[in-house]
Enzyme design. Structure first.
Site, mmCIF file in Angstrom:
data_model
loop_
_atom_site.group_PDB
_atom_site.id
_atom_site.type_symbol
_atom_site.label_atom_id
_atom_site.label_comp_id
_atom_site.label_asym_id
_atom_site.label_seq_id
_atom_site.Cartn_x
_atom_site.Cartn_y
_atom_site.Cartn_z
ATOM 1 N N ASP A 169 76.534 -9.105 -9.649
ATOM 2 C CA ASP A 169 76.699 -7.651 -9.636
ATOM 3 C C ASP A 169 76.646 -7.189 -11.091
ATOM 4 O O ASP A 169 76.695 -7.990 -12.025
ATOM 5 C CB ASP A 169 78.008 -7.248 -8.951
ATOM 6 C CG ASP A 169 77.948 -5.797 -8.449
ATOM 7 O OD1 ASP A 169 77.099 -5.014 -8.949
ATOM 8 O OD2 ASP A 169 78.746 -5.437 -7.569
ATOM 9 N N TRP A 170 76.543 -5.907 -11.270
ATOM 10 C CA TRP A 170 76.280 -5.333 -12.593
ATOM 11 C C TRP A 170 77.545 -5.337 -13.466
ATOM 12 O O TRP A 170 78.466 -4.563 -13.234
ATOM 13 C CB TRP A 170 75.747 -3.911 -12.419
ATOM 14 C CG TRP A 170 74.247 -3.855 -12.295
ATOM 15 C CD1 TRP A 170 73.410 -3.134 -13.086
ATOM 16 C CD2 TRP A 170 73.396 -4.533 -11.355
ATOM 17 N NE1 TRP A 170 72.093 -3.332 -12.710
ATOM 18 C CE2 TRP A 170 72.057 -4.189 -11.654
ATOM 19 C CE3 TRP A 170 73.622 -5.436 -10.313
ATOM 20 C CZ2 TRP A 170 70.967 -4.682 -10.937
ATOM 21 C CZ3 TRP A 170 72.538 -5.932 -9.598
ATOM 22 C CH2 TRP A 170 71.241 -5.550 -9.924
#
Ligand code: BGC
Length: 753
Positions: free
Chosen positions: A284-285
């Site tokens: 995920d970012w």
């Protein structure tokens, strides 16, 4: 994630950037010299051949993506970025395409208008699609979004959110697919398959146990592995089997002590080992916290790497390879997994177009409308108040901005839909402020109602003054209150009461006019103190870009409601396994103090215990002997369905057959549900089917119970154990119901996941 996601000024500058995807340059050499071009070889051999032909720097290119708002102008960054979530630089000499990544499950996202003026078709909330109990609707939605993504030159869609709802106040509950592993897995699998039918990659996310938004970057989700296999992981596994996503996105949170994106048990032992998954794991970012640990644990690609504290899979990875802290073979494997996702989905052989393609938005709007119509749940219909009579002369529509549109949920899934944004409320503070706004889609329920009853006088009052609303309701034949509850990624809601005193508004209107209907536009359950006073209630979720039309069609009977709740509606918050989001006050104080804008990025790690184990949602209610307001699986129709002739046969598989009859006067769809329990265990949804029936029609339905739902996970043997013996089968209209029952004897069996 230590920076805000979308600095507005940067986004505006980027929005006009020149955008052209260089077509892969494939030299005309014979295939023997380029075995990766030989489709007959199969994905594995082609991916291996590509890796063998790559330099180390080229391989390193594949294991990180750039975050467009922060990457522009950085050395090595792509020069032709489309403002969006991320971009991996391709290797044109080998035909490896640049990967352009966009969110997500509800449509091609354009959260805070990074791409000025770019619109897309917005599906209803994931919960609505799940409420359809219809994999075909999920597939159609995925196929539609995937085609728009491709036409906009994206080739990785960050869709596929399948985290089970463990808490009714979750900020992202609207994006996900409810609380049941079978339903969520089947719907997600169909959605992913639809996306990938366009020869682009879909992810499945967020792996795993990302059940709380509050402090999501520092929350350590604690659950024994056996229970995890039997609940959240099972949803992932079912969806992966059915949808075969090219990639898996690991979550922000920690799972049992290790960050999900450096969690060897999750990424290697389970995903690669137990499940044999061959695609790539992207983070995920801002979810990466190490180089060697993450790479060796099984992370293949660092997403939006500029959001991490350092570019872990950039220079530090090169150094770790040189020092032997990460074996070179591991880099080969990382690159091979990325290539596997690209080849297996058809993207390698059929790259996305070099220029934007036309999109048939009118046809796509119908996909969104059908999903909304199948997903709206009729919760209450006393005295058959609905469908509303088309002879009604005066109808007052109250609240929710229903004069102009329908509400949508916030965060990375936010679509700027075709038709524009009639109401938009920017957030001033909080972790979602940099990438979420409260927005309405341009689909006015009021106008749709007016179109269905052209002879009636349809008026609107905004509901801010309950007395004025009550007076308008008194003067009308019918009052329809639109009640809203907004949710967003990165924040949980604090409680389940409708915000802004809407309960008082509904009380006042219902007291003034007994013919009051309430339409809920919410991202999950809400409490309904007024329920007994209101004859008709619809759960319309966030109904998407054609939500107004869908709601009107249901209210007036053009469409017979068929949605079923994918999530339990409690009577009170205290029925949930936890009383409130864990550590809410501390995380909010921390976010306010540090202005981190990232759901606890700067806060200390804290545990969230999940003592309910695999007893998620309705199973928790059964275990606690609690009665919900509305159970999982519940939903009414304008017709009636009768069940007969239940037969079950056990042995190696559990087969269930029965007759379902539409005993009413209208065509409609039913969703018979099969719940199975062993002695002393809670019942689990083991099979379901949506059945459309004409008035008087009977259908003989045959279903097979999902074997893994009946089984227990054996963590030592790393497989399933279906314990032989007697199982109780209920053919039901909802969890906790038992229209017909029977027992079956199953043979003892063990099988691989
Ligand atoms: C979200 C992901 C999303 C990513 C890229 C993250 O904050 O958790 O679901 O795909 O951002 O926008």
């Amino acid at each position: 994630m230590s920076e805000t996601r979308f600095p507005i000024l940067r986004c505006i500058l980027l929005a006009g950037a020149a955008l052209s995807l260089t077509a892969p340059v494939l030299a005309a050499a014979p295939q023997a010299a380029k075995p990766w071009l030989n489709r007959k070889l199969g994905t594995e051999a082609r991916a291996s051949a590509l890796v063998a032909a790559m330099t180390e720097d080229e391989k390193l290119q594949l294991v990180r993506t750039w975050f467009p708002p922060f990457a522009q102008g950085k050395p090595g960054a792509p020069t032709d970025m489309v403002p969006s979530a991320g971009e991996m630089v391709g290797v044109p000499r080998l035909g490896i395409p640049t990967l352009r990544e966009s969110d997500a499950s509800l449509g091609v996202a354009n959260q805070v208008e990074q791409r000025k003026g770019d619109v897309a078709t917005a599906l209803p909330a994931g919960l609505a699609t799940a409420a359809s109990f219809d994999p075909e609707v999920a597939y159609a939605g995925g196929a539609m979004i995937g085609s728009e993504a491709r036409a906009k030159r994206f080739n990785v869609l960050l869709a596929g959110g399948v985290n089970l709802t463990r808490d009714p106040w979750g900020g992202r509950d609207f994006e996900y697919l409810g609380e049941d592993p079978l339903l969520a897995g089947v719907i997600d699998g169909a959605h992913i398959k639809g996306v990938q039918s366009n020869h682009i990659v879909s992810t499945i996310k967020h792996f795993a146990l990302n059940s709380q938004e509050t402090g999501r970057m520092v929350a350590d989700a604690k659950l024994d592995w056996t229970s995890l296999h039997e609940s959240d992981l099972l949803a992932f596994k079912i969806a992966i089997d059915q949808g075969r996503p090219g990639s898996v996105m690991c979550a922000y949170n920690l799972v049992n002590g290790d960050y999900a994106c450096e969690n060897k048990e999750l990424l290697t032992t389970i995903l690669r080992g137990d499940w044999g998954y061959k695609g790539f794991v992207m983070s995920d970012w801002g979810a990466v916290h190490s180089t060697a640990k993450a790479a060796n644990a099984g992370l293949d690609q660092d997403s939006g790497a500029e959001l991490d504290k350092m570019i872990y899979f950039g220079a530090p990875l090169k150094e770790a390879l040189a020092k032997g802290e990460v074996p070179k073979a591991r880099l080969d494997e990382m690159a091979k997994r990325v290539l596997t996702g690209i080849i297996e989905t058809g993207l390698y052989d059929d790259p996305a177009p070099a220029t934007n393609q036309p999109i048939d938005y009118a046809a796509h709007a119908l996909v969104a409308q059908k999903a909304a119509e199948e997903g709206i749940v009729l919760l209450r219909n006393e005295g058959d108040m609905l469908p509303l009579a088309t002879q009604a002369k005066r109808i007052v529509v109250i609240g929710g901005h229903a004069d102009v549109g329908v509400l949508s949920g916030g965060g990375s899934s936010q679509v700027r839909s075709v038709g524009g944004v009639p109401v938009e409320i920017p957030l001033k503070s909080g972790p979602a402020a940099s990438f979420a706004r409260t927005t309405w889609h341009n689909s006015s329920p009021m106008k749709a109602i007016q179109a269905l009853v052209p002879g009636a006088e349809v008026t609107y009052v905004d509901g801010s003054d309950p007395a004025a609303a009550a007076a308008a309701a008194k003067a009308a034949d019918i009052a329809i209150v639109f009640a809203t509850q907004w949710r967003t990624e990165a924040e949980d809601i604090h409680n389940l009461t409708l915000p802004n005193d809407q309960d008082a508004l509904i009380d006042a209107v219902a007291a003034a006019n007994p013919k009051t209907a309430v339409v809920l536009e919410t991202g999950g359950p809400v409490l309904m103190s007024w329920l007994e006073k209101v004859p008709a209630v619809l759960a319309a979720w966030y109904p998407g870009q054609r939500g107004g039309e869908a709601i009107a069609n249901i209210l007036f009977g053009k469409v017979n409601p068929s949605g079923r709740l994918p999530i339990t509606f409690p009577v009170a918050e205290k029925q949930a396994p936890r009383p409130a989001p864990v550590n809410l006050a501390a995380i909010e104080a921390n976010d306010a103090a540090s202005n981190a804008g990232s759901a606890g990025a700067q806060a200390a790690i804290f545990p969230i215990e999940y003592p309910e184990g695999a007893n998620v949602g309705y199973r928790w209610f059964e275990a606690q002997k609690e009665k919900p307001l509305f159970p999982f699986g519940y939903g009414l129709s304008y017709t009636h369905f009768a069940y007969k002739n239940l037969k079950v046969t056990g042995g190696a598989t559990l087969a269930i057959s029965f007759d379902v009859t539409n005993s009413g006067a209208r065509a409609g769809a039913d969703v018979p549900q099969v719940y199975v329990a062993a002695d002393g265990q809670t019942a689990r949804l083991a099979a379901f089917q949506r059945v459309e029936l004409k008035p008087g029609e009977t259908r003989h339905v045959t279903l097979t119970a999902e074997r893994r739902i009946l089984s227990r996970w054996d963590d030592k043997a790393r497989g399933w154990h279906l314990v032989g013996g007697r199982y109780h089968v209920a053919l039901a209209r909802a969890a906790g119901d038992a229209a017909l029952t029977a027992d079956a004897t199953m043979t003892d069996q063990r099988f691989r996941p």
